[in-house]
Design an enzyme around this catalytic site. Structure first.
Site, PDB file in Angstrom:
ATOM      1  N   SER A  86     -10.681   1.977  14.135  1.00 51.16           N
ATOM      2  CA  SER A  86      -9.995   0.940  13.345  1.00 51.16           C
ATOM      3  C   SER A  86      -9.891  -0.361  14.146  1.00 51.16           C
ATOM      4  O   SER A  86      -9.986  -1.454  13.583  1.00 51.16           O
ATOM      5  CB  SER A  86      -8.613   1.417  12.873  1.00 51.16           C
ATOM      6  OG  SER A  86      -7.670   1.433  13.929  1.00 51.16           O
ATOM      7  N   LYS A  98      -6.110  -8.520  21.689  1.00 53.37           N
ATOM      8  CA  LYS A  98      -7.535  -8.165  21.607  1.00 53.37           C
ATOM      9  C   LYS A  98      -8.249  -9.116  20.650  1.00 53.37           C
ATOM     10  O   LYS A  98      -9.373  -9.549  20.908  1.00 53.37           O
ATOM     11  CB  LYS A  98      -7.683  -6.726  21.102  1.00 53.37           C
ATOM     12  CG  LYS A  98      -7.194  -5.643  22.072  1.00 53.37           C
ATOM     13  CD  LYS A  98      -7.323  -4.278  21.383  1.00 53.37           C
ATOM     14  CE  LYS A  98      -6.635  -3.150  22.137  1.00 53.37           C
ATOM     15  NZ  LYS A  98      -7.308  -2.768  23.368  1.00 53.37           N
ATOM     16  N   SER A 104      -7.520  -2.596   6.347  1.00 57.43           N
ATOM     17  CA  SER A 104      -8.477  -1.507   6.553  1.00 57.43           C
ATOM     18  C   SER A 104      -9.197  -1.199   5.252  1.00 57.43           C
ATOM     19  O   SER A 104      -8.688  -1.426   4.159  1.00 57.43           O
ATOM     20  CB  SER A 104      -7.739  -0.251   7.038  1.00 57.43           C
ATOM     21  OG  SER A 104      -7.370  -0.410   8.383  1.00 57.43           O
ATOM     22  N   HIS A 133      -2.970 -10.554  12.001  1.00 57.05           N
ATOM     23  CA  HIS A 133      -2.353  -9.306  11.523  1.00 57.05           C
ATOM     24  C   HIS A 133      -2.033  -8.461  12.755  1.00 57.05           C
ATOM     25  O   HIS A 133      -2.920  -8.225  13.591  1.00 57.05           O
ATOM     26  CB  HIS A 133      -3.300  -8.555  10.578  1.00 57.05           C
ATOM     27  CG  HIS A 133      -2.874  -7.149  10.346  1.00 57.05           C
ATOM     28  ND1 HIS A 133      -1.623  -6.831   9.878  1.00 57.05           N
ATOM     29  CD2 HIS A 133      -3.502  -5.955  10.549  1.00 57.05           C
ATOM     30  CE1 HIS A 133      -1.494  -5.510   9.795  1.00 57.05           C
ATOM     31  NE2 HIS A 133      -2.621  -4.955  10.203  1.00 57.05           N
ATOM     32  N   THR A 141       3.512   3.030  16.241  1.00 56.78           N
ATOM     33  CA  THR A 141       3.213   1.764  15.552  1.00 56.78           C
ATOM     34  C   THR A 141       3.799   1.730  14.140  1.00 56.78           C
ATOM     35  O   THR A 141       3.472   0.847  13.355  1.00 56.78           O
ATOM     36  CB  THR A 141       1.686   1.492  15.476  1.00 56.78           C
ATOM     37  OG1 THR A 141       1.088   2.396  14.542  1.00 56.78           O
ATOM     38  CG2 THR A 141       1.015   1.657  16.828  1.00 56.78           C
ATOM     39  N   ASN A 189       4.559  -2.021  12.699  1.00 57.17           N
ATOM     40  CA  ASN A 189       3.615  -2.399  11.659  1.00 57.17           C
ATOM     41  C   ASN A 189       4.303  -2.360  10.303  1.00 57.17           C
ATOM     42  O   ASN A 189       4.793  -1.308   9.881  1.00 57.17           O
ATOM     43  CB  ASN A 189       2.412  -1.437  11.664  1.00 57.17           C
ATOM     44  CG  ASN A 189       1.233  -2.009  10.887  1.00 57.17           C
ATOM     45  OD1 ASN A 189       1.345  -3.073  10.270  1.00 57.17           O
ATOM     46  ND2 ASN A 189       0.110  -1.311  10.924  1.00 57.17           N
ATOM     47  N   CYS A 229      -3.655  -3.647   4.493  1.00 51.21           N
ATOM     48  CA  CYS A 229      -2.857  -4.792   4.982  1.00 51.21           C
ATOM     49  C   CYS A 229      -3.387  -6.137   4.497  1.00 51.21           C
ATOM     50  O   CYS A 229      -2.817  -7.175   4.833  1.00 51.21           O
ATOM     51  CB  CYS A 229      -2.818  -4.784   6.505  1.00 51.21           C
ATOM     52  SG  CYS A 229      -2.110  -3.295   7.159  1.00 51.21           S
ATOM     53  N   GLU A 239       0.834  -1.194   0.000  1.00 48.11           N
ATOM     54  CA  GLU A 239       0.000   0.000   0.000  1.00 48.11           C
ATOM     55  C   GLU A 239       0.873   1.249   0.000  1.00 48.11           C
ATOM     56  O   GLU A 239       0.384   2.357   0.160  1.00 48.11           O
ATOM     57  CB  GLU A 239      -0.953   0.002   1.193  1.00 48.11           C
ATOM     58  CG  GLU A 239      -0.265   0.010   2.534  1.00 48.11           C
ATOM     59  CD  GLU A 239      -1.260  -0.049   3.685  1.00 48.11           C
ATOM     60  OE1 GLU A 239      -1.766   1.016   4.044  1.00 48.11           O
ATOM     61  OE2 GLU A 239      -1.516  -1.143   4.195  1.00 48.11           O
TER      62      GLU A 239
HETATM   63  P1  HMG Z   1      -3.590   5.575  21.832  1.00 44.02           P
HETATM   64  O1  HMG Z   1      -4.110   6.974  21.774  1.00 44.02           O
HETATM   65  O2  HMG Z   1      -2.196   5.392  22.250  1.00 44.02           O
HETATM   66  O3  HMG Z   1      -4.605   4.660  22.668  1.00 44.02           O
HETATM   67  O4  HMG Z   1      -3.774   4.944  20.422  1.00 44.02           O
HETATM   68  P2  HMG Z   1      -4.799   4.386  24.202  1.00 44.02           P
HETATM   69  O5  HMG Z   1      -4.726   5.636  24.985  1.00 44.02           O
HETATM   70  O6  HMG Z   1      -6.041   3.601  24.200  1.00 44.02           O
HETATM   71  O7  HMG Z   1      -3.558   3.480  24.712  1.00 44.02           O
HETATM   72  C1  HMG Z   1      -3.222   2.282  24.099  1.00 44.02           C
HETATM   73  C2  HMG Z   1      -3.099   1.197  25.179  1.00 44.02           C
HETATM   74  O8  HMG Z   1      -2.059   1.551  26.097  1.00 44.02           O
HETATM   75  C3  HMG Z   1      -4.368   1.018  26.013  1.00 44.02           C
HETATM   76  O9  HMG Z   1      -4.486  -0.371  26.265  1.00 44.02           O
HETATM   77  C4  HMG Z   1      -4.031   1.736  27.306  1.00 44.02           C
HETATM   78  O10 HMG Z   1      -4.756   1.262  28.433  1.00 44.02           O
HETATM   79  C5  HMG Z   1      -2.563   1.419  27.430  1.00 44.02           C
HETATM   80  P3  HMG Z   1      -5.892  -1.128  25.988  1.00 44.02           P
HETATM   81  O11 HMG Z   1      -6.897  -0.465  26.851  1.00 44.02           O
HETATM   82  O12 HMG Z   1      -6.203  -0.920  24.528  1.00 44.02           O
HETATM   83  O13 HMG Z   1      -5.623  -2.545  26.325  1.00 44.02           O
HETATM   84  N1  HMG Z   1      -1.810   2.344  28.294  1.00 44.02           N
HETATM   85  C6  HMG Z   1      -0.860   1.937  29.148  1.00 44.02           C
HETATM   86  N2  HMG Z   1      -0.394   0.715  29.465  1.00 44.02           N
HETATM   87  C7  HMG Z   1       0.594   0.634  30.395  1.00 44.02           C
HETATM   88  N3  HMG Z   1       1.128   1.718  31.034  1.00 44.02           N
HETATM   89  C8  HMG Z   1       0.666   2.949  30.757  1.00 44.02           C
HETATM   90  C9  HMG Z   1      -0.365   3.105  29.787  1.00 44.02           C
HETATM   91  N4  HMG Z   1      -1.031   4.157  29.261  1.00 44.02           N
HETATM   92  C10 HMG Z   1      -1.911   3.669  28.361  1.00 44.02           C
HETATM   93  N5  HMG Z   1       1.212   4.009  31.373  1.00 44.02           N
HETATM   94  C11 HMG Z   1      -3.919   3.305  18.730  1.00 44.02           C
HETATM   95  C12 HMG Z   1      -3.632   3.557  20.193  1.00 44.02           C
HETATM   96  C13 HMG Z   1      -3.741   1.842  18.420  1.00 44.02           C
HETATM   97  C14 HMG Z   1      -5.377   3.703  18.416  1.00 44.02           C
HETATM   98  C15 HMG Z   1      -2.967   4.169  17.880  1.00 44.02           C
HETATM   99  O14 HMG Z   1      -1.653   3.717  18.090  1.00 44.02           O
HETATM  100  C16 HMG Z   1      -3.267   4.142  16.400  1.00 44.02           C
HETATM  101  O15 HMG Z   1      -4.085   4.925  15.896  1.00 44.02           O
HETATM  102  N6  HMG Z   1      -2.582   3.233  15.663  1.00 44.02           N
HETATM  103  C17 HMG Z   1      -2.772   3.092  14.218  1.00 44.02           C
HETATM  104  C18 HMG Z   1      -4.048   2.337  13.873  1.00 44.02           C
HETATM  105  C19 HMG Z   1      -3.989   0.863  14.190  1.00 44.02           C
HETATM  106  O16 HMG Z   1      -2.932   0.267  14.314  1.00 44.02           O
HETATM  107  N7  HMG Z   1      -5.181   0.224  14.243  1.00 44.02           N
HETATM  108  C20 HMG Z   1      -5.248  -1.205  14.470  1.00 44.02           C
HETATM  109  C21 HMG Z   1      -6.449  -1.874  13.835  1.00 44.02           C
HETATM  110  S1  HMG Z   1      -6.606  -1.432  12.083  1.00 44.02           S
HETATM  111  C22 HMG Z   1      -5.336  -2.358  11.315  1.00 44.02           C
HETATM  112  O17 HMG Z   1      -4.741  -3.215  11.895  1.00 44.02           O
HETATM  113  C23 HMG Z   1      -5.011  -1.987   9.905  1.00 44.02           C
HETATM  114  C24 HMG Z   1      -3.712  -1.242   9.718  1.00 44.02           C
HETATM  115  O18 HMG Z   1      -2.620  -2.130   9.872  1.00 44.02           O
HETATM  116  C25 HMG Z   1      -3.661  -0.557   8.356  1.00 44.02           C
HETATM  117  C26 HMG Z   1      -3.872  -1.402   7.094  1.00 44.02           C
HETATM  118  O19 HMG Z   1      -4.754  -2.223   7.008  1.00 44.02           O
HETATM  119  O20 HMG Z   1      -3.122  -1.110   6.123  1.00 44.02           O
HETATM  120  C27 HMG Z   1      -3.525  -0.128  10.732  1.00 44.02           C
END
Ligand code: HMG
Length: 407
Positions: free
Chosen positions: A205, A253, A331, A244, A156, A298, A113, A81
């Site tokens: 996502s 998850k 996605s 993935h 990521t 990733n 992906c 991609e």
């Molecule tokens: P974020 O704002 O960092 O989210 O974004 P958060 O605040 O929910 O924190 C993440 C985790 O860290 C949470 O755990 C928190 O509790 C934990 P969870 O509740 O989810 O189990 N946390 C802590 N843990 C330990 N000590 C601490 C602490 N503070 C917080 N102090 C997000 C996270 C994944 C949304 C962001 O990184 C993002 O937007 N990533 C890109 C999108 C993505 O990867 N999506 C995945 C599904 S879609 C997919 O896989 C397709 C893709 O590969 C693209 C394609 O298809 O080409 C992306």
């Protein structure tokens, strides 16, 4: 006929950043990246590398390791991609760099992906269709994941390529013919034309990924043969599950969702504490496949196959004769759940190059990472100790130029 992956070879780019350094620079607790996302490092490309050099190096490694005559490859599919041109496919650059035959179908596939799985399934169907000539396809999944600096997606990021030889002599994985698919038009992650960094609705996502897993796995499970015994679940039939993995916590998850569907569908199965049982199942079935990807980040469509290569490299001999379950999500969206049998001869693919690639990287600091992220793609000279086979020299006369430097 048994059709599947004869062998795999990976390539990870030359630079890496430790996420504890990124956490310090962003004022984030390091535990958030390490435990919250499950990540330790991200792979970065130096100026002399792009998706073409990543894909071509993985392809060259595979051809070399398999002692393959390039003329035997009748199909080259590159899944990505993050291409380098609106019209000329990455596959055509790779076809030239690898010296493949002119009697070879060559094209790119794009669906976020999911494209690597689309390519693998397309190649497997082509091999199954037979013909007078022995059919061998080279499938390469390669990507460079970029999000805006300082955004939630930033930790990521990652990059890498996985090459797979698909034919009727699979020594790494015999692919199941029945798969479960789930497609739905959603705006969870996208990259408008002209943008280098992806846009993403992060939490949405994650929800889309889990919905797609539900749809694809439910469709797959309904086709499973022989029928399940009372109390038997799909997780009882596999040695490992690979998901993935945009970040390893996503696989946790996903596994939690899968066992909930799977175990609830197993009449008579008694699970007293689903969370505790799911966590134990994750440690046994999923965690061993995530160790290497936690050091890469990733790599989009290469991610699932990087996990497969790493698992087979680390544990291949133990897995001979065992079955794996695999979940691919792209996605947009399209997802597929399928399975594969690791043949007894799997020892032949125990050198996919994962450990060697990770050991040869140069760690950069956050200032150097930010300079790389902001710099235009101009190409350049290979850094000291460069292990890749090809470099991107730059653009001349509006054409991208590449050179062979290794292997
Ligand atoms: P974020 O704002 O960092 O989210 O974004 P958060 O605040 O929910 O924190 C993440 C985790 O860290 C949470 O755990 C928190 O509790 C934990 P969870 O509740 O989810 O189990 N946390 C802590 N843990 C330990 N000590 C601490 C602490 N503070 C917080 N102090 C997000 C996270 C994944 C949304 C962001 O990184 C993002 O937007 N990533 C890109 C999108 C993505 O990867 N999506 C995945 C599904 S879609 C997919 O896989 C397709 C893709 O590969 C693209 C394609 O298809 O080409 C992306």
């Amino acid at each position: 006929m048994s059709v599947g992956i004869e062998r795999l070879a990976v390539y990870v780019p030359a630079y890496a950043l430790k996420l504890e350094d990124l956490a310090a620079a962003r004022g984030v607790a390091p535990e958030k990246y390490r435990d919250g996302l499950g990540l330790g490092e991200m792979a970065l490309v130096p100026p002399c590398e792009d998706v073409v050099t990543l894909a071509a190096t993985a392809g060259a490694r595979l051809i070399g390791a398999a002692h393959l005559d390039p003329a035997q490859i009748g199909m080259l599919l590159v899944a990505t991609e993050t291409p380098v041109d609106h019209a000329k496919p990455v596959a055509s650059f790779v076809h030239g760099l690898l010296g493949l035959s002119s009697h070879c179908r060559v094209w790119d596939l794009t669906h976020a992906c999911y494209a690597g799985t689309a390519a693998l399934m397309t190649a497997a169907d082509w091999v199954r269709a037979g013909g007078h000539r022995v059919r061998r396809a080279l499938v390469i999944a390669a990507d460079i994941a970029r999000y805006p600096l300082g955004s939630p997606g930033e930790p990521t990021q990652g990059a890498g390529a996985v090459a797979m030889l698909v034919d009727a002599e699979p020594q790494a994985l015999i692919l199941s013919e029945d798969t479960g698919v789930h497609a739905r038009h959603v705006h969870d992650f996208w990259r408008p034309l002209g943008r280098r960094e992806a846009l993403v609705d992060g939490q949405y996502s994650i929800a889309c990924y889990l919905d797609a897993l539900t749809g694809a796995f439910t469709a797959f499970r309904a086709l499973e043969r022989p029928p399940f015994e009372p109390g038997e679940a799909f997780t009882d039939r596999v040695a490992h599950l690979l998901y993935h993995s945009p970040f390893p916590k996503m696989a946790a998850k996903a596994h939690r969702r899968l066992v909930e569907i799977d175990w609830r569908a197993a009449p008579g199965r008694v699970v007293e504490d689903l969370d505790t049982a799911a966590a134990a199942s994750f440690r046994e079935l999923v965690a061993p496949g995530l160790e290497a990807i936690a050091r890469v980040g990733n790599c989009y469509t290469a991610s699932l196959y990087f996990c497969l290569a790493a698992l087979l490299e680390a544990q291949g001999r133990r897995l001979g004769g065992r079955r794996l379950g695999l979940f691919s999500y792209g996605s947009g969206s399209c997802a597929e759940f399928f399975s594969g049998l690791v043949p007894a001869s799997v020892a032949a693919v125990s050198d996919a190059g994962v450990a060697a690639s990770l050991a040869r990287r140069t760690y950069v600091d956050v200032a150097a990472y930010e300079r790389l992220a902001r710099a235009p793609e101009t190409g350049g000279d290979p850094p000291p100790g460069f292990a890749g086979a090809f470099i991107f020299e730059g653009v001349r006369g509006e054409q991208r130029r590449y050179a062979r430097v290794g292997i």
